[in-house]
Each structure stands twice: as C-alpha cells, then as structure tokens.
Design an enzyme around this catalytic site. Structure first.
Site, mmCIF file in Angstrom:
data_model
loop_
_atom_site.group_PDB
_atom_site.id
_atom_site.type_symbol
_atom_site.label_atom_id
_atom_site.label_comp_id
_atom_site.label_asym_id
_atom_site.label_seq_id
_atom_site.Cartn_x
_atom_site.Cartn_y
_atom_site.Cartn_z
ATOM 1 N N ASN A 89 0.822 -1.369 0.005
ATOM 2 C CA ASN A 89 0.114 0.075 0.051
ATOM 3 C C ASN A 89 0.744 1.264 -0.052
ATOM 4 O O ASN A 89 0.458 2.407 -0.304
ATOM 5 C CB ASN A 89 -0.872 -0.014 1.369
ATOM 6 C CG ASN A 89 -1.466 1.307 1.692
ATOM 7 O OD1 ASN A 89 -2.332 1.833 0.753
ATOM 8 N ND2 ASN A 89 -0.968 2.009 2.702
ATOM 9 N N TYR A 155 2.824 10.364 -11.463
ATOM 10 C CA TYR A 155 1.878 9.390 -10.718
ATOM 11 C C TYR A 155 1.319 8.510 -11.589
ATOM 12 O O TYR A 155 1.181 7.124 -11.107
ATOM 13 C CB TYR A 155 1.149 10.337 -10.052
ATOM 14 C CG TYR A 155 0.212 9.647 -8.875
ATOM 15 C CD1 TYR A 155 0.890 9.426 -7.480
ATOM 16 C CD2 TYR A 155 -0.974 9.398 -9.103
ATOM 17 C CE1 TYR A 155 -0.026 8.650 -6.657
ATOM 18 C CE2 TYR A 155 -2.028 8.988 -8.237
ATOM 19 C CZ TYR A 155 -1.414 8.339 -7.021
ATOM 20 O OH TYR A 155 -2.175 7.874 -6.093
ATOM 21 N N LYS A 159 1.395 4.273 -11.161
ATOM 22 C CA LYS A 159 -0.074 3.661 -10.933
ATOM 23 C C LYS A 159 -0.327 2.438 -12.164
ATOM 24 O O LYS A 159 -0.680 1.549 -11.903
ATOM 25 C CB LYS A 159 -1.197 4.526 -10.621
ATOM 26 C CG LYS A 159 -0.857 5.251 -9.234
ATOM 27 C CD LYS A 159 -0.658 4.200 -8.043
ATOM 28 C CE LYS A 159 -0.693 5.083 -6.679
ATOM 29 N NZ LYS A 159 -0.409 3.876 -5.458
ATOM 30 N N ILE A 188 -10.292 8.996 -1.824
ATOM 31 C CA ILE A 188 -10.846 8.288 -0.612
ATOM 32 C C ILE A 188 -10.429 9.359 0.543
ATOM 33 O O ILE A 188 -9.241 9.879 0.357
ATOM 34 C CB ILE A 188 -9.991 6.995 -0.168
ATOM 35 C CG1 ILE A 188 -10.184 6.133 -1.401
ATOM 36 C CG2 ILE A 188 -10.401 6.155 1.000
ATOM 37 C CD1 ILE A 188 -11.730 5.507 -1.553
ATOM 38 N N THR A 190 -8.449 10.426 3.400
ATOM 39 C CA THR A 190 -7.479 10.042 4.058
ATOM 40 C C THR A 190 -6.634 11.542 4.217
ATOM 41 O O THR A 190 -6.909 12.333 3.602
ATOM 42 C CB THR A 190 -6.672 9.256 3.249
ATOM 43 O OG1 THR A 190 -6.056 10.000 1.849
ATOM 44 C CG2 THR A 190 -7.319 8.006 2.580
#
Length: 248
Positions: A89, A155, A159, A188, A190
């Site tokens: 993760n 990025y 991914k 999400i 976070t």
C-alpha cells in the site's frame, strides 16, 4: 471473511488506507506485520491493535530500499513462520505539474516508492509464500492506474505500472498457489486527500458518479475479500473501489 491466524504484511500502514487496513485485518483475526516510514505512526497502529486483543509487529520500512522490504518480510517469517497475504500500500504523490515543469526528484521519489516499492515487496513476499504454501498479494494501485489525470504524469505512470506488474506477476504464480491482484481506489478520505483538497470533502464530487468520496473502510472491505478464500479463483485482476469513475 475470516483471516484467523493468517500472517499479513502491510506497507504504509501508519495512516490512511493502510492504517484502516491494518485495523480491519486484526479484527478479522490476522496477525499483522506492519511497515511504515514514520516510526511513531506505525508504533501507534500496533499499540491500538494489541490494546484491542490483536497481534501485530512493526518495523520502520522505506519500500524504495530493497533491504528494508526484505527485512520486513523476514520479520514475519522469523516471528510467525509464514506469510499468507500482503497489502502493498505504501505510496506518495508530489505537486501537480506539467511534465516539463516536474522536478526530477518527483519523478524519482514516486517511481521508487509507488512502483519499485511494490516490485521489491512482491519479490520477497512471493519467495516467502512459496515456502509457506501459497498466499494472496494485493497491490494498491489507483483509479489513475486505469485512466489519466492532467499534471500527474509521473504518478499516473507509476500506478499504471503497478497494474501491469500485478497482471504479469499473477501469471508467474498462477499454478503455484499465489494469487496477485490490485485494487484501484478513487478519491478516498485520507490525510493525503485532505492535503490536496485542504479538507474539502466535496471538491471532487462532480467527478464521481456516486457523487461522493469513499472512506477507508470501503477499501478495506475489498482488500479483505481479495485476501480471503472467498476470492480463491481471482488473480491478475483489478478491483475498482471508485464510486463508478472507471465506468465512465
């Protein structure tokens, strides 16, 4: 989706999706072996798990360093004698920039941690799982492992690389008892999300068909399924947890 006594390695487990995953895994009966760069954050998660009656270990881990990845898996093997599952993760994102304005350091940091870190962890996890009799690896990619967004080429590249590596590695071990899948979360709630949005939970609502952001527990639910025997015929796939974004 019981994971009673299963030994699960988690990277980036000190906050956000990783933290929630560690707590959810412990509630499901797993023994969690947590790696995190921030020592205090990692230790706090272990303390919370142990206080609730669970079992967990922590080691400071920078996944951009192969030796750290090897040592985290070795800790699981030394203390628990096996590795049954993993959630790779750990990841980060830098500033939003066009490619020609992106600092070289941002390219290096994100590729080293987000992509090479997953490859290093899979290398040592797969070796341990072959000794343990098999297991399940879940890599945290992103909705941007399936589609693109402006000003984040470095990025998006990392991914997309995770998704490709997941599929290829799944084929390597398909007949050897190791399943490898990826989850692709959308936005999400976070600490990382809050840093980007300034705490505005609704900034990206219009870009999500369900018109809301997700919560870490919704990612953890998908993770637990992929790590459990209930997904025994699932490997080499990506599971989107994105409110419908990948359907557009």
């Amino acid at each position: 989706m019981s994971l009673e006594n299963k030994v699960i390695v988690v990277t980036g487990g000190g906050s956000g999706m990783g933290r929630d995953a560690c707590l959810a895994l412990a509630r499901a009966g797993a023994r969690v072996v947590l790696g995190n760069r921030n020592a205090q954050a990692g230790a706090d998660v272990v303390e919370e798990i142990v206080a609730a009656g669970g079992k967990a270990l922590f080691r400071v881990t920078d996944v951009s360093r192969p030796a750290d990845c090897e040592a985290l898996v070795a800790l699981a093997m030394e203390r628990y004698g096996r590795v049954d599952g993993a959630f790779n993760n750990a990841g980060l994102q830098r500033e939003f920039n066009d490619v020609h304005e992106t600092p070289d350091a941002d390219f290096s940091d994100v590729i080293d941690i987000n992509l090479k870190g997953v490859l290093y962890m899979m290398k040592y996890e797969a070796a341990a799982m072959l000794r343990s009799g098999g297991g399940s690896i879940v890599n945290n990619a992103s909705i941007f492992g399936l589609k693109a967004m402006p000003k984040t080429a470095y990025y998006v590249a990392a991914k997309h690389g995770i998704v490709g590596a997941t599929r290829a590695a799944a084929l390597d071990y398909a007949t050897r008892g190791i399943r490898i899948n990826a989850i692709c979360p959308g936005p999400i709630k976070t600490p990382s999300f809050d840093r980007v949005t300034g705490g505005d939970e609704h900034m990206y609502d219009d870009g999500v068909p369900m018109h809301r952001i997700g919560r870490p527990h919704e990612v953890s639910a998908a993770l637990l399924w992929l790590l459990s025997a209930q997904s025994s015929y699932v490997t080499g796939t990506t599971l989107s947890v994105d409110g419908g974004m990948s359907a557009e």
